[in-house]
Write a protein that holds these residues in place. Structure first.
Motif, PDB file in Angstrom:
ATOM      1  N   SER A 171       0.826  -1.204   0.000  1.00 33.67           N
ATOM      2  CA  SER A 171       0.000   0.000   0.000  1.00 33.67           C
ATOM      3  C   SER A 171       0.865   1.261   0.000  1.00 33.67           C
ATOM      4  N   ILE A 172       1.913   1.269   0.814  1.00 29.83           N
ATOM      5  CA  ILE A 172       2.779   2.446   0.897  1.00 29.83           C
ATOM      6  C   ILE A 172       3.552   2.652  -0.405  1.00 29.83           C
ATOM      7  N   VAL A 173       4.117   1.571  -0.952  1.00 27.62           N
ATOM      8  CA  VAL A 173       4.863   1.681  -2.208  1.00 27.62           C
ATOM      9  C   VAL A 173       3.950   2.180  -3.331  1.00 27.62           C
ATOM     10  N   SER A 174       2.729   1.661  -3.363  1.00 25.82           N
ATOM     11  CA  SER A 174       1.770   2.113  -4.373  1.00 25.82           C
ATOM     12  C   SER A 174       1.495   3.610  -4.227  1.00 25.82           C
ATOM     13  N   CYS A 175       1.376   4.064  -2.980  1.00 24.49           N
ATOM     14  CA  CYS A 175       1.105   5.485  -2.746  1.00 24.49           C
ATOM     15  C   CYS A 175       2.299   6.354  -3.139  1.00 24.49           C
ATOM     16  N   LEU A 176       3.500   5.867  -2.945  1.00 20.89           N
ATOM     17  CA  LEU A 176       4.672   6.624  -3.385  1.00 20.89           C
ATOM     18  C   LEU A 176       4.677   6.770  -4.906  1.00 20.89           C
ATOM     19  N   ALA A 177       4.218   5.721  -5.595  1.00 23.31           N
ATOM     20  CA  ALA A 177       4.074   5.824  -7.050  1.00 23.31           C
ATOM     21  C   ALA A 177       3.000   6.858  -7.383  1.00 23.31           C
ATOM     22  N   GLY A 178       1.928   6.886  -6.586  1.00 18.02           N
ATOM     23  CA  GLY A 178       0.877   7.890  -6.781  1.00 18.02           C
ATOM     24  C   GLY A 178       1.394   9.299  -6.567  1.00 18.02           C
ATOM     25  N   VAL A 179       2.290   9.473  -5.587  1.00 12.57           N
ATOM     26  CA  VAL A 179       2.904  10.784  -5.349  1.00 12.57           C
ATOM     27  C   VAL A 179       3.686  11.229  -6.577  1.00 12.57           C
ATOM     28  N   ALA A 180       4.453  10.290  -7.162  1.00 13.25           N
ATOM     29  CA  ALA A 180       5.238  10.615  -8.362  1.00 13.25           C
ATOM     30  C   ALA A 180       4.332  11.056  -9.504  1.00 13.25           C
ATOM     31  N   VAL A 181       3.204  10.383  -9.657  1.00 17.38           N
ATOM     32  CA  VAL A 181       2.249  10.753 -10.707  1.00 17.38           C
ATOM     33  C   VAL A 181       1.699  12.153 -10.451  1.00 17.38           C
ATOM     34  N   CYS A 182       1.357  12.441  -9.193  1.00 16.35           N
ATOM     35  CA  CYS A 182       0.824  13.763  -8.852  1.00 16.35           C
ATOM     36  C   CYS A 182       1.852  14.860  -9.131  1.00 16.35           C
ATOM     37  N   LEU A 183       3.108  14.614  -8.782  1.00 16.06           N
ATOM     38  CA  LEU A 183       4.158  15.606  -9.022  1.00 16.06           C
ATOM     39  C   LEU A 183       4.362  15.837 -10.518  1.00 16.06           C
ATOM     40  N   PHE A 184       4.269  14.759 -11.290  1.00 18.39           N
ATOM     41  CA  PHE A 184       4.418  14.888 -12.744  1.00 18.39           C
ATOM     42  C   PHE A 184       3.264  15.697 -13.338  1.00 18.39           C
ATOM     43  N   ILE A 185       2.036  15.352 -12.945  1.00 17.35           N
ATOM     44  CA  ILE A 185       0.870  16.101 -13.438  1.00 17.35           C
ATOM     45  C   ILE A 185       0.948  17.549 -12.982  1.00 17.35           C
ATOM     46  N   GLY A 186       1.368  17.755 -11.724  1.00 10.43           N
ATOM     47  CA  GLY A 186       1.485  19.113 -11.197  1.00 10.43           C
ATOM     48  C   GLY A 186       2.477  19.955 -11.975  1.00 10.43           C
ATOM     49  N   SER A 187       3.604  19.331 -12.372  1.00  7.18           N
ATOM     50  CA  SER A 187       4.602  20.078 -13.144  1.00  7.18           C
ATOM     51  C   SER A 187       4.070  20.435 -14.527  1.00  7.18           C
ATOM     52  N   LEU A 188       3.299  19.531 -15.126  1.00  7.73           N
ATOM     53  CA  LEU A 188       2.708  19.824 -16.438  1.00  7.73           C
ATOM     54  C   LEU A 188       1.700  20.966 -16.340  1.00  7.73           C
ATOM     55  N   LEU A 189       0.878  20.933 -15.294  1.00 10.87           N
ATOM     56  CA  LEU A 189      -0.110  21.995 -15.118  1.00 10.87           C
ATOM     57  C   LEU A 189       0.559  23.328 -14.791  1.00 10.87           C
ATOM     58  N   ALA A 190       1.659  23.278 -14.028  1.00  7.46           N
ATOM     59  CA  ALA A 190       2.379  24.514 -13.701  1.00  7.46           C
ATOM     60  C   ALA A 190       2.942  25.158 -14.960  1.00  7.46           C
ATOM     61  N   ARG A 191       3.455  24.346 -15.867  1.00  4.87           N
ATOM     62  CA  ARG A 191       3.973  24.879 -17.130  1.00  4.87           C
ATOM     63  C   ARG A 191       2.865  25.508 -17.964  1.00  4.87           C
ATOM     64  N   ALA A 192       1.662  24.969 -17.786  1.00  2.70           N
ATOM     65  CA  ALA A 192       0.513  25.509 -18.527  1.00  2.70           C
ATOM     66  C   ALA A 192      -0.092  26.714 -17.818  1.00  2.70           C
ATOM     67  N   GLY A 193       0.492  27.098 -16.671  1.00  8.38           N
ATOM     68  CA  GLY A 193      -0.003  28.247 -15.922  1.00  8.38           C
ATOM     69  C   GLY A 193      -1.137  27.958 -14.989  1.00  8.38           C
ATOM     70  N   VAL A 194      -1.350  26.654 -14.683  1.00 10.54           N
ATOM     71  CA  VAL A 194      -2.422  26.269 -13.777  1.00 10.54           C
ATOM     72  C   VAL A 194      -1.830  25.918 -12.426  1.00 10.54           C
ATOM     73  N   GLY A 195      -2.380  26.498 -11.347  1.00 11.25           N
ATOM     74  CA  GLY A 195      -1.898  26.176 -10.026  1.00 11.25           C
ATOM     75  C   GLY A 195      -1.085  27.297  -9.420  1.00 11.25           C
ATOM     76  N   SER A 196      -0.486  26.988  -8.279  1.00  5.22           N
ATOM     77  CA  SER A 196       0.248  27.984  -7.531  1.00  5.22           C
ATOM     78  C   SER A 196       1.613  28.229  -8.149  1.00  5.22           C
ATOM     79  N   ALA A 197       2.026  29.469  -8.100  1.00  4.25           N
ATOM     80  CA  ALA A 197       3.368  29.806  -8.587  1.00  4.25           C
ATOM     81  C   ALA A 197       4.417  29.518  -7.525  1.00  4.25           C
ATOM     82  N   ARG A 198       3.954  29.129  -6.339  1.00 10.07           N
ATOM     83  CA  ARG A 198       4.852  28.877  -5.213  1.00 10.07           C
ATOM     84  C   ARG A 198       5.429  27.470  -5.350  1.00 10.07           C
ATOM     85  N   ARG A 199       6.652  27.334  -5.781  1.00 16.56           N
ATOM     86  CA  ARG A 199       7.271  26.038  -6.003  1.00 16.56           C
ATOM     87  C   ARG A 199       8.595  25.996  -5.260  1.00 16.56           C
ATOM     88  N   ARG A 200       8.660  25.155  -4.217  1.00 12.67           N
ATOM     89  CA  ARG A 200       9.932  24.985  -3.517  1.00 12.67           C
ATOM     90  C   ARG A 200       9.957  23.660  -2.812  1.00 12.67           C
TER      91      ARG A 200
END
Length: 200
Positions: A171-200
């Motif tokens: 369950s934990i390993v699967s969730c870590l894979a889910g985190v990676a997917v979220c970070l990837f989608i988040g980076s794509l949306l950030a490039r498209a100007g969607v989401g917070s500009a606060r990245r650190r």
């Protein structure tokens, strides 16, 4: 006169800025709601699939291997919006939608808000000052661990300690894979100007 005008402008600007910078700001709230609506599709689908898997140890392992997919709808709003309460608001919206589309009815609202709370808790402990990959990874681990244990508590058969540890580990390993997917989608949306500009 000049001083009064300056004070009025400052107060007005401060009030609007405070709201806009929160999850309740129009832009952030719209993004959160949109992600919640999309996430509800995943939640509803998994609700039907998971119900048929908790009958055997093998099915339990398979169900826990999908835990990362469960995580994505709750974590993605936090990754994209990066404001306190984003996951909770998304969970509430998804719960309301699921209440009309799953057999669990209104009870699913509580389940979705709790799922979002598992994601939000580590971020709250960090005082919402850290929005980076490792803080989201902690959220993923907490979500995976708690839900893995909840799955073990729901089944009608007994499992050995080794099997139980393995199930929670999957369950934990699967969730870590889910985190990676979220970070990837988040980076794509950030490039498209969607989401917070606060990245650190």
């Amino acid at each position: 006169m000049s001083g009064d005008a300056t004070n009025q402008d400052t107060i007005h600007q401060s009030t609007r800025k405070g709201l806009a910078n929160s999850v309740l700001g129009t832009r952030n709230l719209m993004i959160t709601a949109a992600l919640a609506v999309v996430g509800s599709i995943i939640v509803v689908a998994l609700s039907y699939i998971s119900a048929t898997m908790l009958l055997t140890p093998r099915g339990l392992f398979i169900a826990c291997s999908f835990m990362g997919a469960w995580l994505i709808p709750y974590l993605l709003p936090a990754v994209v919006v990066r404001k306190p309460g984003a996951a909770i608001i998304a969970g509430l919206i998804m719960g309301i939608i699921a209440a009309f589309t799953t057999p669990s009815g209104p009870a699913t609202i509580i389940g979705n808000v709790l799922g979002a709370a598992f994601v939000e808790l580590p971020l709250a402990v960090l005082l919402y000052r850290v929005w980076t990959w490792w803080s989201f990874a902690i959220s993923g681990c907490v979500f995976g661990c708690i839900n893995g244990l909840l799955y073990l508590g729901m089944v009608q058969f007994t499992t050995s300690t080794g099997v139980s540890v393995g199930i929670v580990g999957v369950s934990i390993v699967s969730c870590l894979a889910g985190v990676a997917v979220c970070l990837f989608i988040g980076s794509l949306l950030a490039r498209a100007g969607v989401g917070s500009a606060r990245r650190r």
